[in-house]
Scaffold this motif. Structure first.
Motif, PDB file in Angstrom:
ATOM      1  N   LYS A   1       0.866  -1.192   0.000  1.00 22.89           N
ATOM      2  CA  LYS A   1       0.000   0.000   0.000  1.00 22.89           C
ATOM      3  C   LYS A   1       0.889   1.223   0.000  1.00 22.89           C
ATOM      4  CE  LYS A   1      -4.322  -1.375   2.228  1.00 22.89           C
ATOM      5  NZ  LYS A   1      -4.317  -2.091   3.511  1.00 22.89           N
ATOM      6  N   LEU A   2       0.431   2.274  -0.648  1.00 21.96           N
ATOM      7  CA  LEU A   2       1.260   3.470  -0.726  1.00 21.96           C
ATOM      8  C   LEU A   2       0.714   4.534   0.209  1.00 21.96           C
ATOM      9  CD1 LEU A   2       1.692   3.536  -4.604  1.00 21.96           C
ATOM     10  CD2 LEU A   2       3.136   2.458  -2.894  1.00 21.96           C
ATOM     11  N   ALA A   3       1.557   4.959   1.150  1.00 22.84           N
ATOM     12  CA  ALA A   3       1.089   5.874   2.180  1.00 22.84           C
ATOM     13  C   ALA A   3       1.003   7.328   1.683  1.00 22.84           C
ATOM     14  CB  ALA A   3       2.021   5.781   3.383  1.00 22.84           C
ATOM     15  N   SER A   4       1.859   7.678   0.721  1.00 21.75           N
ATOM     16  CA  SER A   4       1.971   9.082   0.307  1.00 21.75           C
ATOM     17  C   SER A   4       0.624   9.709  -0.066  1.00 21.75           C
ATOM     18  CB  SER A   4       2.909   9.177  -0.893  1.00 21.75           C
ATOM     19  OG  SER A   4       2.718  10.404  -1.552  1.00 21.75           O
TER      20      SER A   4
ATOM     21  N   ARG B   1       0.291  10.754  -3.911  1.00 18.18           N
ATOM     22  CA  ARG B   1       0.424   9.735  -4.941  1.00 18.18           C
ATOM     23  C   ARG B   1      -0.700   9.862  -5.966  1.00 18.18           C
ATOM     24  NH1 ARG B   1      -3.138   5.611  -4.967  1.00 18.18           N
ATOM     25  NH2 ARG B   1      -4.419   5.270  -3.122  1.00 18.18           N
ATOM     26  N   GLY B   2      -0.413   9.350  -7.164  1.00 16.31           N
ATOM     27  CA  GLY B   2      -1.448   9.329  -8.187  1.00 16.31           C
ATOM     28  C   GLY B   2      -2.462   8.242  -7.889  1.00 16.31           C
ATOM     29  N   ARG B   3      -3.439   8.128  -8.775  1.00 12.53           N
ATOM     30  CA  ARG B   3      -4.483   7.111  -8.585  1.00 12.53           C
ATOM     31  C   ARG B   3      -4.272   5.961  -9.565  1.00 12.53           C
ATOM     32  NH1 ARG B   3      -4.664   9.857  -4.748  1.00 12.53           N
ATOM     33  NH2 ARG B   3      -6.450  10.969  -3.915  1.00 12.53           N
ATOM     34  N   PHE B   4      -4.597   4.769  -9.101  1.00 12.14           N
ATOM     35  CA  PHE B   4      -4.407   3.571  -9.909  1.00 12.14           C
ATOM     36  C   PHE B   4      -5.778   3.134 -10.443  1.00 12.14           C
ATOM     37  CE2 PHE B   4      -2.882  -1.164  -9.605  1.00 12.14           C
ATOM     38  CZ  PHE B   4      -2.883  -1.242 -10.996  1.00 12.14           C
ATOM     39  N   ILE B   5      -5.935   3.312 -11.742  1.00  9.14           N
ATOM     40  CA  ILE B   5      -7.230   3.070 -12.393  1.00  9.14           C
ATOM     41  C   ILE B   5      -7.090   1.902 -13.370  1.00  9.14           C
ATOM     42  CG2 ILE B   5      -8.994   4.092 -13.914  1.00  9.14           C
ATOM     43  CD1 ILE B   5      -7.705   6.883 -12.932  1.00  9.14           C
ATOM     44  N   VAL B   6      -7.919   0.895 -13.228  1.00 17.25           N
ATOM     45  CA  VAL B   6      -7.880  -0.254 -14.145  1.00 17.25           C
ATOM     46  C   VAL B   6      -9.104  -0.213 -15.052  1.00 17.25           C
ATOM     47  CG1 VAL B   6      -8.128  -2.768 -14.267  1.00 17.25           C
ATOM     48  CG2 VAL B   6      -6.489  -1.749 -12.667  1.00 17.25           C
TER      49      VAL B   6
ATOM     50  N   ILE C   1       4.270   0.409 -11.762  1.00 14.52           N
ATOM     51  CA  ILE C   1       3.080   1.147 -11.312  1.00 14.52           C
ATOM     52  C   ILE C   1       3.341   1.841  -9.969  1.00 14.52           C
ATOM     53  CG2 ILE C   1       0.647   0.910 -10.594  1.00 14.52           C
ATOM     54  CD1 ILE C   1       0.527  -1.552 -12.522  1.00 14.52           C
ATOM     55  N   LYS C   2       4.009   1.139  -9.043  1.00 12.59           N
ATOM     56  CA  LYS C   2       4.285   1.710  -7.723  1.00 12.59           C
ATOM     57  C   LYS C   2       5.100   3.000  -7.849  1.00 12.59           C
ATOM     58  CE  LYS C   2       6.884   0.716  -3.568  1.00 12.59           C
ATOM     59  NZ  LYS C   2       7.963  -0.104  -3.026  1.00 12.59           N
ATOM     60  N   LYS C   3       6.164   2.933  -8.652  1.00 12.07           N
ATOM     61  CA  LYS C   3       7.010   4.111  -8.826  1.00 12.07           C
ATOM     62  C   LYS C   3       6.214   5.269  -9.447  1.00 12.07           C
ATOM     63  CE  LYS C   3      11.113   5.888 -11.130  1.00 12.07           C
ATOM     64  NZ  LYS C   3      10.540   7.167 -11.493  1.00 12.07           N
ATOM     65  N   LEU C   4       5.443   4.955 -10.484  1.00 11.98           N
ATOM     66  CA  LEU C   4       4.677   5.997 -11.169  1.00 11.98           C
ATOM     67  C   LEU C   4       3.677   6.665 -10.225  1.00 11.98           C
ATOM     68  CD1 LEU C   4       4.181   4.020 -14.471  1.00 11.98           C
ATOM     69  CD2 LEU C   4       5.326   6.236 -14.304  1.00 11.98           C
ATOM     70  N   LEU C   5       3.013   5.864  -9.411  1.00 12.69           N
ATOM     71  CA  LEU C   5       2.032   6.432  -8.464  1.00 12.69           C
ATOM     72  C   LEU C   5       2.734   7.344  -7.468  1.00 12.69           C
ATOM     73  CD1 LEU C   5      -0.186   3.271  -7.730  1.00 12.69           C
ATOM     74  CD2 LEU C   5      -0.791   5.211  -9.180  1.00 12.69           C
ATOM     75  N   LEU C   6       3.894   6.883  -6.976  1.00 13.44           N
ATOM     76  CA  LEU C   6       4.640   7.707  -6.014  1.00 13.44           C
ATOM     77  C   LEU C   6       5.167   8.980  -6.664  1.00 13.44           C
ATOM     78  CD1 LEU C   6       6.535   4.956  -3.975  1.00 13.44           C
ATOM     79  CD2 LEU C   6       4.643   6.414  -3.197  1.00 13.44           C
TER      80      LEU C   6
END
Ligand code: TYD
Length: 214
Positions: free
Chosen positions: A5-8, A11-16, A92-97
């Motif tokens: 889980k990303l705490a920041s 962070r961006g949003r992860f949309i599928v 994806i994790k890096k991009l969201l952060l």
């Protein structure tokens, strides 16, 4: 083990984006990215199978070039998906952060619907859902159109019809998707959006669903 889980806060949003073949994912993904960009957000479009070596193996199998068993396919999709989440270059994790909204064309819902109906469903579910390095998206949009309309769209625009793109199969997978969504309703945020009307009308409905997680 806990899920990644990303705490920041920033962070961006992860949309599928999910849907059976011909449901309009490619068009809707582009339109959604444009709408998000117009709101001043950074967006990144990605897809599964990915461009990795494993993604190449998957594409060879999907077009019938190499023969793979259902379990091989399911496992390859998981390897591709883990790398898609955590690779340090453009995962994806890096991009969201980094603040990007990531829009992903297909994700584990596809594995549960497709590979899950061809081999042991619980095994496919566990590999994906219980994997600590496979993140749960902020939202999954399912573009819903009748298999008849999807077939019409597919035959209009594509030369190579892949193994999954046959009407009876589309019907079966559409039903399967709904079973999967029902199963995940307590853990995943899933929005079913009809994609039978114009691209613009669908895009408005998609954006309304996405706004709820921004
Ligand atoms: P592709 O041509 O890349 O995309 P689309 O048909 O969505 O425009 O094909 C992806 C194929 O991969 C599609 O037939 C479904 C299949 N697939 C699975 O079976 N399991 C999965 O986990 C994923 C991500 C895709």
């Amino acid at each position: 083990m806990e899920k990644l889980k990303l705490a920041s806060e920033n962070r961006g949003r992860f949309i599928v984006m999910e849907g059976i073949d011909g449901s309009g994912k490619t068009t809707q993904i582009k339109m959604l990215a444009k709408k998000l960009a117009e709101c001043g957000r950074k967006t990144y479009i990605t897809a599964e199978p990915t461009q990795s070596v494993t993604g190449g193996l998957l594409r060879d199998a999907l077009c019938g070039y190499t023969k793979r068993t259902a379990c091989e396919l399911a496992a390859l999709f998981v390897i591709d998906r883990i790398n898609h989440n955590v690779n340090p270059a453009n995962g994806i994790k890096k991009l969201l952060l980094d603040g990007f909204d990531v829009i992903c064309d297909r994700y584990y819902y596809s594995s549960l619907a497709y590979q899950g109906s061809e081999t042991d469903f619980d095994w496919v579910k566990r590999m994906n859902i219980d994997c600590p390095e496979i993140m749960t998206p902020d939202i999954c949009i399912f573009l819903d159109a009748s298999p008849d309309l999807c077939i019409e769209r597919i035959s209009g625009e594509r030369a190579v019809v892949e193994i999954y793109e046959k009407k009876a199969t589309l019907e079966r997978f559409r039903e399967r998707y709904f079973q999967v969504f029902d199963m995940l309703k307590d853990t995943d945020n899933i929005a079913v959006v009809s994609s039978e009307s114009s691209a613009e009308a669908t895009a408005d409905r998609v954006f309304a669903a996405v706004k709820t997680i921004l």
